[in-house]
Design a protein around this motif. Sequence first.
Motif, short mmCIF file in Angstrom:
data_model
loop_
_atom_site.label_atom_id
_atom_site.label_comp_id
_atom_site.label_asym_id
_atom_site.label_seq_id
_atom_site.Cartn_x
_atom_site.Cartn_y
_atom_site.Cartn_z
N GLN A 234 -7.19 2.90 4.57
CA GLN A 234 -7.54 3.44 3.42
C GLN A 234 -6.18 4.05 2.64
OE1 GLN A 234 -9.94 6.91 4.41
NE2 GLN A 234 -11.81 5.64 3.82
N LEU A 235 -5.95 4.01 1.54
CA LEU A 235 -4.90 4.44 0.84
C LEU A 235 -5.25 5.42 0.03
CD1 LEU A 235 -3.12 0.85 0.17
CD2 LEU A 235 -2.56 2.49 1.94
N GLN A 236 -4.56 6.70 -0.35
CA GLN A 236 -4.71 7.73 -1.29
C GLN A 236 -3.73 8.00 -2.01
OE1 GLN A 236 -7.86 9.56 -1.48
NE2 GLN A 236 -7.05 10.49 -3.10
N ALA A 237 -3.77 7.55 -3.17
CA ALA A 237 -2.64 7.50 -4.23
C ALA A 237 -2.85 9.25 -5.13
CB ALA A 237 -2.69 6.74 -5.10
N SER A 238 -1.81 9.87 -5.16
CA SER A 238 -1.84 11.14 -5.78
C SER A 238 -0.37 11.48 -6.72
CB SER A 238 -2.04 12.17 -4.72
OG SER A 238 -0.82 12.43 -3.79
N GLY A 239 -0.42 12.39 -7.47
CA GLY A 239 0.66 12.97 -8.11
C GLY A 239 0.92 12.60 -9.43
N LEU B 179 4.95 10.40 -7.32
CA LEU B 179 3.50 9.60 -6.82
C LEU B 179 3.72 9.77 -5.21
CD1 LEU B 179 3.12 6.90 -9.46
CD2 LEU B 179 2.55 9.68 -9.53
N SER B 180 2.62 9.76 -4.60
CA SER B 180 2.53 9.50 -3.29
C SER B 180 1.20 8.71 -2.85
CB SER B 180 2.46 10.90 -2.60
OG SER B 180 3.58 11.80 -2.73
N CYS B 181 1.53 7.90 -1.92
CA CYS B 181 0.48 7.10 -1.21
C CYS B 181 0.35 7.32 0.33
CB CYS B 181 0.77 5.60 -1.49
SG CYS B 181 -0.21 4.44 -0.97
N ALA B 182 -0.71 7.98 0.59
CA ALA B 182 -1.04 8.29 1.85
C ALA B 182 -1.72 7.13 2.84
CB ALA B 182 -1.40 9.65 2.11
N GLY B 183 -1.27 6.58 3.57
CA GLY B 183 -1.93 5.36 4.38
C GLY B 183 -2.53 6.12 5.72
N SER B 184 -3.93 5.58 5.85
CA SER B 184 -4.46 6.07 7.20
C SER B 184 -5.43 4.76 7.45
CB SER B 184 -5.29 7.15 6.95
OG SER B 184 -6.18 7.01 6.16
N TYR C 79 -1.71 -8.34 -1.73
CA TYR C 79 -2.26 -7.02 -1.41
C TYR C 79 -3.59 -7.27 -0.72
CZ TYR C 79 2.57 -5.45 -2.20
OH TYR C 79 4.04 -5.47 -2.11
N LYS C 80 -4.10 -6.70 0.24
CA LYS C 80 -5.40 -6.78 0.53
C LYS C 80 -6.01 -5.33 0.61
CE LYS C 80 -8.40 -8.06 4.62
NZ LYS C 80 -8.55 -8.75 5.88
N PHE C 81 -5.46 -4.31 0.67
CA PHE C 81 -5.78 -3.09 0.54
C PHE C 81 -5.53 -2.22 -0.48
CE2 PHE C 81 -7.80 -3.62 4.63
CZ PHE C 81 -7.02 -4.33 5.46
N TRP C 82 -6.45 -1.48 -1.36
CA TRP C 82 -5.70 -0.71 -2.62
C TRP C 82 -6.50 0.58 -2.64
CZ3 TRP C 82 -2.90 -2.98 -6.66
CH2 TRP C 82 -2.78 -4.22 -6.54
N GLY C 83 -5.58 1.48 -3.28
CA GLY C 83 -5.67 2.94 -3.28
C GLY C 83 -6.90 2.88 -4.48
N GLN C 84 -7.03 4.20 -5.09
CA GLN C 84 -7.71 4.30 -6.15
C GLN C 84 -7.24 4.61 -7.42
OE1 GLN C 84 -6.75 6.70 -4.41
NE2 GLN C 84 -6.51 8.55 -5.60
N GLY C 85 -5.95 4.72 -7.54
CA GLY C 85 -5.21 4.87 -8.70
C GLY C 85 -5.07 6.22 -9.17
#
Length: 129
Positions: free
Chosen positions: A2-7, A19-24, A116-122
Motif C-alpha cells: 500500500q502507498l499513501q500519498a499526502s501533502g 509531498l510524502s509517500c508512505a509505503g507499507s 510500476y506495479k503498485f500505485w498510491g491514490q494521488g
Amino acid sequence: VQLQASGGGKVQPGGRLRLSCAGSGFTSDNYAIGWFRQAPGMERQGISCFASTDDSMYYDDDVKGRFTVSKDSASNTVHLQLTSLRPEDTGVYYCAAQFSLPTCMFPEVAATPSRYKFWGQGTLVTVSS
C-alpha cells in the motif's frame, strides 16, 4: 503493498510543498518509488524517482533544480520537496512502487508508468495566484 500519498495543497507561484509517500505491506529493502504528475487532460508524467537499493535518483528536466526527492532512513517513506512552484506544476501527484528493477539509474525505467506495479491514490497540487 500500500502507498499513501499526502501533502498536496494550493500554493501561490514561487511557493513550496512537501509531498510524502508512505509505503507499507512489504518487507523488501530493495524498491524504487517513482513520482508522477498528471495535469488535467494530460498523460501521467514521470518526474522523479528514488531507489532504496542504490540511493539512485531521477529528475525530469521540468523539475530538475526545483524538486528534491529523499527517503526517511527509518521508514519506507519517500518525500518530494517542491520549491519554486509554477502554475504548470499543477496536477495530481502520484507515487508508485516497483520491485522488479529497483533502480532509478535508467530514465526509461524510472519515468515510465507501466514499469510500476503498485500505485498510491494521488494528492492534488494547485499552483495559482
